[in-house]
Design a protein around this motif. Structure first.
Motif, short mmCIF file in Angstrom:
data_model
loop_
_atom_site.label_atom_id
_atom_site.label_comp_id
_atom_site.label_asym_id
_atom_site.label_seq_id
_atom_site.Cartn_x
_atom_site.Cartn_y
_atom_site.Cartn_z
N ASP A 141 10.59 78.52 58.74
CA ASP A 141 11.78 78.12 57.98
C ASP A 141 11.90 78.94 56.70
O ASP A 141 12.99 79.38 56.31
N CYS A 153 2.02 72.15 64.22
CA CYS A 153 3.38 72.64 64.50
C CYS A 153 4.28 72.48 63.27
O CYS A 153 5.06 73.38 62.95
N LEU A 191 7.08 81.67 65.56
CA LEU A 191 6.42 80.36 65.48
C LEU A 191 5.09 80.37 66.21
O LEU A 191 4.09 79.84 65.70
N LYS A 247 12.51 83.63 66.93
CA LYS A 247 12.00 82.46 66.22
C LYS A 247 10.82 81.84 66.95
O LYS A 247 9.83 81.45 66.33
N TRP A 250 5.96 75.57 61.36
CA TRP A 250 7.42 75.68 61.31
C TRP A 250 7.91 75.84 59.87
O TRP A 250 8.92 76.49 59.63
#
Length: 242
Positions: free
Chosen positions: A49, A41, A74, A70, A45
């Motif tokens: 980002d 994760c 993700l 988002k 991420w």
């Protein structure tokens, strides 16, 4: 960008070693699975980002805003990353040398693609070469936009190759027959790999068809007397070094 470099260069290799040790033992401890999931994760991420920051730096692109886009982005990154890291770990368990050769091939391919893109993120040639080498390493694990340009066809080719290579790894692994006492464990890993890849590709399609902000169609004009260059060129050129 630098955060993305740090996470992939540090965490991805540690995660591969973790998975290799896990597969050698043939059983998962109580704390190992959550630790692996959290690492995946965090790595995924960092790509999200970067994607958000890249779109902010490009004046002719809309921002990635809202929870649903988002989350979908993700999930696409997380699921495809999990599928690939499990596939590579299976192949490495089968033969460490072949696993390293596979990673080397993907690394060189990523560097070649970065060179073909003629990236201009750094202010010196040496730094630009280093940048392309690191980009090639990240492309081993996931696809990302290195110039802020349309990547529809390169991304399609990348994930088509990913599906083919993953299918080949699983076929070779089961053709060589894992130890009988560990077959249940590796069967579960195989199912997770296949399901994660399919769901990841599905999330990719859903994101780019429903949630991806379209390129702004407004053309920016500048006063001829000012003689200013478009801000996009300046921002892209100094994206890494600023």
């Amino acid at each position: 960008m630098l955060r993305l470099f740090e996470v992939y260069l540090e965490a991805s290799l540690q995660l591969m070693i973790q998975l290799y040790v896990l597969m050698e033992s043939g059983r998962a401890g109580f704390s190992q699975v959550p630790a692996i999931v959290i690492s995946c994760c965090a790595i995924s991420w960092s790509t999200v980002d970067y994607h958000i920051a890249l779109r902010k730096s490009l004046p002719d692109k809309k921002l990635l805003s809202g929870v649903c886009p988002k989350v979908m982005y993700l999930l696409y990154k997380l699921l495809t990353f999990i599928s690939w890291i499990l596939s590579v770990s299976l192949f490495t368990k089968l033969n460490v040398n072949l696993g390293l050769i596979l990673l080397l091939i993907f690394w060189l391919s990523g560097i070649t693609w970065a060179c073909i893109q003629q990236t201009t993120f750094c202010t010196s040639k040496c730094m630009e070469i280093l940048y392309r080498v690191v980009v090639g390493f990240i492309l081993i694990f996931t696809f990302f936009n290195v110039k802020g340009e349309n990547t529809k066809f390169p991304m399609s080719a990348y994930y088509t190759m990913r599906v083919l290579v993953t299918s080949g790894i699983l076929a070779v692994f089961w053709f060589c027959r894992p130890p009988p006492e560990h077959q249940t464990f590796f069967r579960a890993i195989t199912i997770i790999t296949v399901v994660a890849l399919l769901l990841g590709i599905l999330c990719l399609i859903v994101y780019y068809t429903s949630f991806h902000p379209n390129r702004s169609k407004e053309k920016k004009t500048f006063d001829e007397l000012d003689g200013r260059t478009p801000p996009r060129a300046c921002r892209i050129r100094h994206f890494l070094m600023q």
